[in-house]
Design a protein around this motif. Structure first.
Motif, short mmCIF file in Angstrom:
data_model
loop_
_atom_site.label_atom_id
_atom_site.label_comp_id
_atom_site.label_asym_id
_atom_site.label_seq_id
_atom_site.Cartn_x
_atom_site.Cartn_y
_atom_site.Cartn_z
N ARG A 20 103.01 -14.61 -2.86
CA ARG A 20 102.41 -13.33 -2.51
C ARG A 20 102.30 -12.48 -3.77
N LEU A 21 101.08 -12.32 -4.23
CA LEU A 21 100.82 -11.60 -5.47
C LEU A 21 100.61 -10.12 -5.16
N TRP B 61 96.19 -7.18 1.60
CA TRP B 61 94.89 -7.65 2.03
C TRP B 61 95.00 -9.13 2.39
N LEU B 62 94.38 -9.52 3.48
CA LEU B 62 94.33 -10.91 3.88
C LEU B 62 93.15 -11.58 3.18
N VAL B 63 93.41 -12.72 2.57
CA VAL B 63 92.38 -13.47 1.86
C VAL B 63 91.96 -14.64 2.73
N GLY C 2 95.60 -16.50 2.28
CA GLY C 2 96.85 -15.92 1.80
C GLY C 2 96.82 -14.41 1.88
N ARG C 3 97.74 -13.80 1.15
CA ARG C 3 97.86 -12.35 1.13
C ARG C 3 97.97 -11.88 -0.31
N ILE C 4 97.32 -10.75 -0.61
CA ILE C 4 97.41 -10.12 -1.92
C ILE C 4 97.66 -8.64 -1.70
#
Length: 271
Positions: free
Chosen positions: A197-198, A247-249, A258-260
């Motif tokens: 998770r960046l 934010w959902l990617v 993923g999530r950022i």
């Protein structure tokens, strides 16, 4: 030391919010000299008598967890891996019980240098998860930012944390204009591919007085624009008290879902 659940008080702020998280700085020392954090020659460290002993740190955490309703404890620095008694402090904190009757959640924010050699010890002591700073995947840019050529050490530590099974693994990146903007998309792809998770962070006024230059800060809006040019983003649920807007990617060719997160610590302060 007793770990019994004691009568509770609450830590309330002026807005009526209950504080459940405690951030514990274990040292002011660091083995990197990141340009957004301190000058190349470093800073004057606190004299040893001014630094809490391990027993004093454990006592404070005990009061926070057993008396004041804290449920999550984050260990930071400086660089917390430089604290010799880190594993013992983690073990003592894990032996406590929150107002819910469970051990507190323990996390570590670190630059990752040397973590690969200690992660098993820290996980055995009770560490639940790790945040690792990583500002570039380019060796030269990383060395320029950190003033130390340690990128390979950090990548090795990320792999070691993953092998140890601590999840989620969070990666923190400070974006600086003219320095590492080119790494925004590359870091996002790197973290999405590995399930990390960046979180991108606006550069804050840290380090020596008058050393911060706002013109070098890349605001959250620009970071999001770079990401949206490569990924399909959907706002996640409201963040509550968390510092990052996530934010959902969406999954696409070349990367999984993923999530950022983006922490707008300057343009939209959360404190």
């Amino acid at each position: 030391m007793s770990t019994a659940i004691l009568p509770q008080a609450s830590l309330l702020d002026a807005h009526g919010r209950v504080a459940r998280d405690l951030r514990v700085s274990l040292t002011d020392r660091c083995n990197l000299r990141c340009s957004y954090c301190m000058p190349a020659e470093g800073l004057a460290w606190l004299p040893a008598p001014q630094v809490l002993t391990d027993a004093e740190v454990i006592r404070l955490i005990t009061v926070a967890v057993a008396w004041l309703g804290v449920r999550k404890v984050r260990f930071t620095g400086g660089e917390p891996l430089l604290r010799p008694g880190l594993a013992g402090i983690i073990g003592a904190a894990k032996a406590l019980r929150t107002d819910q009757g469970t051990p507190p959640e323990l996390s570590l924010t670190t630059n990752g240098v040397g973590l690969d050699r200690r992660i098993d010890e820290l996980a055995d002591a009770g560490l639940d998860r790790v945040n690792i700073s990583l500002d570039s995947l380019d060796r030269e840019r990383y060395a320029s930012l950190a003033r130390r050529d340690r990128l390979s050490d950090v990548l090795r530590s990320l792999a070691a944390v993953e092998a140890a099974g601590l999840r989620p693994i969070k990666v923190n990146t400070v974006v600086m204009r003219g320095v590492n903007e080119a790494d925004v998309v590359a870091l996002a792809e790197f973290c999405l591919a590995r399930g990390y998770r960046l979180r991108f962070i606006e550069q804050m006024p840290l380090g020596p007085r008058h050393g911060w230059d706002r013109s070098r800060m890349v605001p959250a809006g620009e970071i999001l624009a770079m990401l949206e040019a490569r990924f399909r983003l959907t706002p996640a649920a409201q963040r509550g008290s968390a510092p990052a807007q996530e934010w959902l990617v969406s999954a696409a060719d070349g990367h999984p879902a993923g999530r950022i997160g983006v922490i707008a610590s300057v343009t939209a302060p959360f404190c």
